[in-house]
Design a protein around this motif. Sequence first.
Motif, PDB file in Angstrom:
ATOM      1  N   TRP A  45      25.706  28.635  78.176  1.00 35.02           N
ATOM      2  CA  TRP A  45      26.446  29.029  76.979  1.00 35.02           C
ATOM      3  C   TRP A  45      27.862  29.462  77.340  1.00 35.02           C
ATOM      4  CZ3 TRP A  45      28.849  33.361  75.086  1.00 35.02           C
ATOM      5  CH2 TRP A  45      29.194  33.323  73.734  1.00 35.02           C
ATOM      6  N   LEU A  46      27.971  30.302  78.394  1.00 34.54           N
ATOM      7  CA  LEU A  46      29.299  30.760  78.819  1.00 34.54           C
ATOM      8  C   LEU A  46      30.166  29.594  79.277  1.00 34.54           C
ATOM      9  CD1 LEU A  46      28.421  34.018  80.788  1.00 34.54           C
ATOM     10  CD2 LEU A  46      29.573  33.845  78.579  1.00 34.54           C
ATOM     11  N   SER A  47      29.578  28.666  80.003  1.00 29.72           N
ATOM     12  CA  SER A  47      30.319  27.508  80.479  1.00 29.72           C
ATOM     13  C   SER A  47      30.823  26.659  79.314  1.00 29.72           C
ATOM     14  CB  SER A  47      29.431  26.668  81.398  1.00 29.72           C
ATOM     15  OG  SER A  47      30.106  25.508  81.806  1.00 29.72           O
ATOM     16  N   ALA A  48      29.978  26.472  78.326  1.00 29.36           N
ATOM     17  CA  ALA A  48      30.358  25.634  77.189  1.00 29.36           C
ATOM     18  C   ALA A  48      31.388  26.317  76.292  1.00 29.36           C
ATOM     19  CB  ALA A  48      29.123  25.270  76.370  1.00 29.36           C
ATOM     20  N   HIS A  49      31.242  27.621  76.083  1.00 29.97           N
ATOM     21  CA  HIS A  49      32.115  28.302  75.115  1.00 29.97           C
ATOM     22  C   HIS A  49      33.373  28.916  75.718  1.00 29.97           C
ATOM     23  CE1 HIS A  49      28.448  27.926  72.721  1.00 29.97           C
ATOM     24  NE2 HIS A  49      29.280  27.896  71.698  1.00 29.97           N
ATOM     25  N   LEU A  50      33.298  29.416  76.921  1.00 29.45           N
ATOM     26  CA  LEU A  50      34.474  30.043  77.518  1.00 29.45           C
ATOM     27  C   LEU A  50      35.279  29.081  78.388  1.00 29.45           C
ATOM     28  CD1 LEU A  50      33.074  33.557  78.493  1.00 29.45           C
ATOM     29  CD2 LEU A  50      34.361  32.901  76.456  1.00 29.45           C
ATOM     30  N   HIS A  52      34.902  25.714  78.154  1.00 23.29           N
ATOM     31  CA  HIS A  52      34.967  24.444  77.417  1.00 23.29           C
ATOM     32  C   HIS A  52      34.462  23.284  78.279  1.00 23.29           C
ATOM     33  CE1 HIS A  52      37.041  26.561  74.295  1.00 23.29           C
ATOM     34  NE2 HIS A  52      37.946  26.973  75.166  1.00 23.29           N
ATOM     35  N   SER A  54      30.907  21.424  78.922  1.00 25.31           N
ATOM     36  CA  SER A  54      29.502  21.325  78.537  1.00 25.31           C
ATOM     37  C   SER A  54      28.643  21.084  79.768  1.00 25.31           C
ATOM     38  CB  SER A  54      29.292  20.210  77.520  1.00 25.31           C
ATOM     39  OG  SER A  54      29.654  18.979  78.092  1.00 25.31           O
TER      40      SER A  54
END
Length: 88
Positions: A45-50, A52, A54
Motif C-alpha cells: 500500500w505504501l509503495s503504491a500510494h506514496l 507511486h 504499483s
Amino acid sequence: MSVLGWIVLGLLAGAIAKLLLPGRDPGGVLTTVLIGVAGSFVGGWLSAHLLHRSINRHFFDLPTWGAAIGGALVLLILYRLLFGNSSR
C-alpha cells in the motif's frame, strides 16, 4: 498471487524482518506470520500510494519482496514500541 502465496511471502518477510532486527519479541511464530502478512499489505500500500509504484503480483518479484520486508520491519518496530521488548 494466491492467498497461500501471500501467507508464505508474509512468513518469509516476517522472518527476514526478525533477522534484521534481532532481539526477543513478545510473540512467537504466529506473531511473525501475522506481522509479515500485514507488513506485506502495508508495504504494498505504501509503495503504491506514496512512491507511486504499483506492486507486481508475482511471487519472485524483487520490489514485491522489498515492500513486504519493509512493511514487516515497520510493523515489527511498532509492535516492539507498543508491547515492549522482553529481553529481561
